[in-house]
Write an enzyme that holds these catalytic residues in place. Structure first.
Site, mmCIF file in Angstrom:
data_model
loop_
_atom_site.group_PDB
_atom_site.id
_atom_site.type_symbol
_atom_site.label_atom_id
_atom_site.label_comp_id
_atom_site.label_asym_id
_atom_site.label_seq_id
_atom_site.Cartn_x
_atom_site.Cartn_y
_atom_site.Cartn_z
ATOM 1 N N ASP A 21 -83.555 78.556 46.597
ATOM 2 C CA ASP A 21 -82.566 77.505 46.846
ATOM 3 C C ASP A 21 -83.143 76.403 47.733
ATOM 4 O OD1 ASP A 21 -80.144 76.266 46.573
ATOM 5 O OD2 ASP A 21 -79.098 77.491 48.055
ATOM 6 N N HIS A 38 -87.194 70.296 41.982
ATOM 7 C CA HIS A 38 -87.380 71.389 41.011
ATOM 8 C C HIS A 38 -88.850 71.460 40.583
ATOM 9 C CE1 HIS A 38 -83.133 71.824 41.051
ATOM 10 N NE2 HIS A 38 -82.850 70.771 40.323
ATOM 11 N N ASN A 69 -74.608 76.932 37.198
ATOM 12 C CA ASN A 69 -75.459 75.736 37.203
ATOM 13 C C ASN A 69 -75.298 74.888 35.933
ATOM 14 O OD1 ASN A 69 -78.207 77.379 38.966
ATOM 15 N ND2 ASN A 69 -76.596 76.095 39.818
HETATM 16 C C1 IPE Z 1 -77.910 79.709 43.284
HETATM 17 O O1 IPE Z 1 -78.106 78.484 43.893
HETATM 18 C C2 IPE Z 1 -78.496 79.702 41.899
HETATM 19 C C3 IPE Z 1 -79.948 79.590 41.828
HETATM 20 C C4 IPE Z 1 -80.775 79.637 42.833
HETATM 21 C C5 IPE Z 1 -80.473 79.476 40.502
HETATM 22 P P1 IPE Z 1 -76.985 77.358 43.924
HETATM 23 O O2 IPE Z 1 -77.539 76.238 44.724
HETATM 24 O O3 IPE Z 1 -76.534 77.065 42.553
HETATM 25 O O4 IPE Z 1 -75.823 78.116 44.705
HETATM 26 P P2 IPE Z 1 -74.560 77.553 45.494
HETATM 27 O O5 IPE Z 1 -73.813 76.663 44.566
HETATM 28 O O6 IPE Z 1 -75.087 76.791 46.683
HETATM 29 O O7 IPE Z 1 -73.815 78.759 45.910
HETATM 30 C C1 IPE Z 2 -82.209 75.646 43.698
HETATM 31 O O1 IPE Z 2 -82.158 74.420 44.332
HETATM 32 C C2 IPE Z 2 -82.528 75.536 42.224
HETATM 33 C C3 IPE Z 2 -81.374 75.754 41.333
HETATM 34 C C4 IPE Z 2 -80.175 76.122 41.697
HETATM 35 C C5 IPE Z 2 -81.601 75.551 39.925
HETATM 36 P P1 IPE Z 2 -80.854 73.503 44.292
HETATM 37 O O2 IPE Z 2 -80.963 72.597 43.117
HETATM 38 O O3 IPE Z 2 -79.633 74.323 44.373
HETATM 39 O O4 IPE Z 2 -81.052 72.664 45.629
HETATM 40 P P2 IPE Z 2 -79.951 72.314 46.728
HETATM 41 O O5 IPE Z 2 -79.292 73.604 47.107
HETATM 42 O O6 IPE Z 2 -79.011 71.335 46.122
HETATM 43 O O7 IPE Z 2 -80.756 71.750 47.861
HETATM 44 MG MG MG Z 3 -78.570 75.086 45.909
#
Ligand code: IPE
Ligand code: IPE
Ligand code: MG
Length: 249
Positions: A21, A38, A69
């Site tokens: 994350d 990413h 997602n």
């Molecule tokens: C969890 O991260 C899913 C992945 C790492 C793929 P998110 O960023 O989607 O989770 P929330 O929304 O903060 O709980």
């Molecule tokens: C984790 O990083 C990757 C996925 C959930 C696919 P995020 O895209 O959730 O990054 P933040 O949490 O918005 O920083």
């Molecule tokens: Mg996230």
């Protein structure tokens, strides 16, 4: 002594799961679009996979894309999917060189055909590798997985292949996407969030949870070593008393 040397190799977790994350926040910090985060997250996956395999960890499961997602803006979902599949294709020779098998859990049939096909191609191309299994949780959520498991057990009962009395937690586990893996002993989440976000709910019943402020694109081998060292300092009691655990050491 280096961090790596502080790890007890005879007490390694067999299975490490990671909620990767913080990619979006990392990109923002660098004044870039979310997808830049990413893209840089791929390096972290590569480093972590290599570090885990070098140590002798048998299973590494990374949360790459959750069911929820799909609700992100379409351009982010599309870019993320493209990146995932391109990376898988590009990393196939390295996975083979390092004897790592690729696996996927989740509703992978919901991926676009082209992405699905590439994923299956790499899974097949690495199927004989046996040093470590790298599992991507893709279009995955634990509630989805549990509901699918209930359906598949119900189906077997309906067809008289199973009796109600046969259902216990082992049987339930054997119908999950993760049937062929031990439960993770260590779950890591990066970026400072302290929640599970629908990941492996059944399997982490007794996992040790490790939260770090590090944003996923910054995660490197040393970060994994730190998490493992922390894990190894804990007393895993499984409901027993500390005295009972110490007696059996
Ligand atoms: C969890 O991260 C899913 C992945 C790492 C793929 P998110 O960023 O989607 O989770 P929330 O929304 O903060 O709980
Ligand atoms: C984790 O990083 C990757 C996925 C959930 C696919 P995020 O895209 O959730 O990054 P933040 O949490 O918005 O920083
Ligand atoms: Mg996230």
């Amino acid at each position: 002594m280096s961090l790596k040397d502080q790890i007890y190799l005879d007490k390694l977790p067999q299975h490490i799961a990671i909620i990767m994350d913080g990619n979006g926040r990392w990109a923002k910090m660098h004044g870039k679009q979310r997808i830049f985060g990413h893209q840089n997250g791929v390096t972290a996956v590569r480093e972590t996979t290599e570090a885990a395999a070098e140590l002798g960890v048998k299973f590494l499961t990374v949360y790459a894309f959750s069911t929820e997602n799909w609700n992100r803006p379409k351009f982010e979902v599309d870019a993320l999917m493209r990146l995932l599949v391109e990376s898988i294709e590009k990393e196939t020779p390295t996975l083979n060189k390092n004897n790592i098998r690729l696996n996927a859990i989740g509703d992978i049939k919901s991926l676009h055909k082209k992405n699905y096909n590439q994923l299956i191609k790499t899974i097949k191309a690495t199927a004989d590798n046996d040093r470590m299994t790298l599992t991507l949780a893709l279009s995955y959520s634990a509630r989805w997985e549990i509901v699918e498991t209930v359906k598949s057990i119900a189906e077997r009962i309906k067809n008289n292949q199973l009796n109600l009395a046969d259902i216990d937690h082992q049987l339930f586990s054997s119908h999950l996407n993760t049937a062929s893996m031990p439960d993770p002993e260590l779950l890591i989440r990066t970026s400072g969030e302290r929640r599970i976000s629908n990941f492996l709910l059944w399997q982490i019943a007794y996992a040790e949870l490790y939260f770090t402020q590090t944003l996923w694109p910054d995660f490197r081998k040393e970060d994994l070593y730190e998490a493992i060292i922390d894990y190894q300092s804990r007393e895993r009691r499984f409901g027993k008393t500390s005295e009972q655990i110490l007696k059996h050491k």
